[in-house]
Design a protein around this motif. Structure first.
Motif, PDB file in Angstrom:
ATOM      1  N   GLY A  55       1.044  -1.174   0.084  1.00 34.63           N
ATOM      2  CA  GLY A  55       0.048  -0.138   0.002  1.00 34.63           C
ATOM      3  C   GLY A  55       1.102   1.377  -0.203  1.00 34.63           C
ATOM      4  O   GLY A  55       0.519   2.067  -0.852  1.00 34.63           O
ATOM      5  N   ARG A  56       2.045   0.749   0.592  1.00 35.98           N
ATOM      6  CA  ARG A  56       2.778   2.670   0.849  1.00 35.98           C
ATOM      7  C   ARG A  56       3.624   2.377  -0.588  1.00 35.98           C
ATOM      8  O   ARG A  56       3.716   3.571  -1.164  1.00 35.98           O
ATOM      9  CB  ARG A  56       3.879   2.287   1.588  1.00 35.98           C
ATOM     10  CG  ARG A  56       3.027   2.380   3.910  1.00 35.98           C
ATOM     11  CD  ARG A  56       4.418   2.619   4.140  1.00 35.98           C
ATOM     12  NE  ARG A  56       5.004   1.128   4.959  1.00 35.98           N
ATOM     13  CZ  ARG A  56       5.207   0.668   4.741  1.00 35.98           C
ATOM     14  NH1 ARG A  56       3.159   0.080   5.681  1.00 35.98           N
ATOM     15  NH2 ARG A  56       5.972  -0.855   5.621  1.00 35.98           N
ATOM     16  N   ALA A  57       4.535   1.795  -1.088  1.00 37.64           N
ATOM     17  CA  ALA A  57       4.327   1.747  -2.341  1.00 37.64           C
ATOM     18  C   ALA A  57       3.405   2.015  -3.337  1.00 37.64           C
ATOM     19  O   ALA A  57       4.204   3.034  -4.834  1.00 37.64           O
ATOM     20  CB  ALA A  57       5.145  -0.243  -2.830  1.00 37.64           C
ATOM     21  N   ALA A  58       2.354   2.136  -3.114  1.00 38.08           N
ATOM     22  CA  ALA A  58       1.496   1.832  -4.427  1.00 38.08           C
ATOM     23  C   ALA A  58       0.427   3.717  -4.332  1.00 38.08           C
ATOM     24  O   ALA A  58       0.900   4.263  -5.169  1.00 38.08           O
ATOM     25  CB  ALA A  58      -0.090   1.609  -4.700  1.00 38.08           C
ATOM     26  N   ALA A  59       1.496   4.013  -2.681  1.00 38.73           N
ATOM     27  CA  ALA A  59       0.986   5.619  -2.973  1.00 38.73           C
ATOM     28  C   ALA A  59       2.308   6.283  -3.320  1.00 38.73           C
ATOM     29  O   ALA A  59       1.771   6.555  -4.175  1.00 38.73           O
ATOM     30  CB  ALA A  59       0.598   6.000  -1.237  1.00 38.73           C
ATOM     31  N   ARG A  60       3.725   5.947  -3.270  1.00 42.66           N
ATOM     32  CA  ARG A  60       4.669   6.221  -3.433  1.00 42.66           C
ATOM     33  C   ARG A  60       5.020   6.301  -4.714  1.00 42.66           C
ATOM     34  O   ARG A  60       5.104   7.189  -5.614  1.00 42.66           O
ATOM     35  CB  ARG A  60       5.837   5.607  -3.064  1.00 42.66           C
ATOM     36  CG  ARG A  60       7.037   6.067  -3.724  1.00 42.66           C
ATOM     37  CD  ARG A  60       8.361   5.879  -2.496  1.00 42.66           C
ATOM     38  NE  ARG A  60       8.749   6.366  -2.218  1.00 42.66           N
ATOM     39  CZ  ARG A  60       8.397   5.844  -0.429  1.00 42.66           C
ATOM     40  NH1 ARG A  60       8.319   4.571   0.761  1.00 42.66           N
ATOM     41  NH2 ARG A  60       8.917   6.365   0.920  1.00 42.66           N
TER      42      ARG A  60
END
Length: 180
Positions: A56-61
């Motif tokens: 999820g953090r990678a998708a946001a980044r």
């Protein structure tokens, strides 16, 4: 910033090209994923990550890169996700030019029996496979412990890969070359 220098050094050593098809094993929150995606023009990077929260953090980044098609993400464990599932993210059946992992202990701390075949099936003939490690800068002294490369070399040989190691400052990059 140390991460900038670290990920730029890794990308330089791996020879990331603008048209490369890249597979990152365990991108975590996507810092290295974003750095490599920034070098791609016609290429694409696929990240396989077991942690839903990190994904999820990678998708946001990487939201912009996902929208423009340079980044795709798969939730799954390396060695359990199928090569077919990973290769399907390329849309054209061609395999990856580059497979890499940064600070992923899977290959360093255990035999990774199910992960080696995934790499072999996903890597194109003449493709590059790199395991990178380190938290500091490519300049200055080494300041953090590194995994034992001799153990990795033995495990790689058992899996049919040879190793070439490069180091700079606090960083280690090992190219694993399929044998035969």
């Amino acid at each position: 910033m140390p991460d900038d220098a670290r990920f730029e050094w890794f990308a330089d050593v791996m020879g990331v090209g603008a048209e490369d098809r890249v597979l990152e094993l365990g991108p975590g929150a996507g810092v290295s994923l974003a750095r490599v995606a920034g070098r791609l023009r016609g290429g694409r990077i696929v990240g396989v990550e077991r942690s839903a929260s990190a994904l999820g953090r990678a998708a946001a980044r990487c939201a912009g890169e996902i929208v423009d098609g340079r980044v795709r993400l798969i939730e799954g464990t390396v060695g359990e996700v199928s090569a077919a599932e990973v290769l399907a993210e390329l849309d054209d059946g061609v395999r990856f030019d580059l497979v890499f992992a940064v600070n992923v202990n899977l290959f360093w701390t255990g035999p990774a029996v199910r992960a080696w075949p995934l790499v072999r099936e996903c890597l194109s003939p003449g493709g590059r496979f790199w395991l990178c490690y380190g938290y500091g800068s490519p300049e200055g002294p080494a300041s953090s412990p590194k995994p034992e490369t001799a153990l990795l070399e033995r495990r790689a040989a058992t899996a049919g890969f040879g190793c070439r190691t490069q180091a700079a400052g606090d960083l280690l990059a090992v190219e694993l070359v399929p044998l035969g």
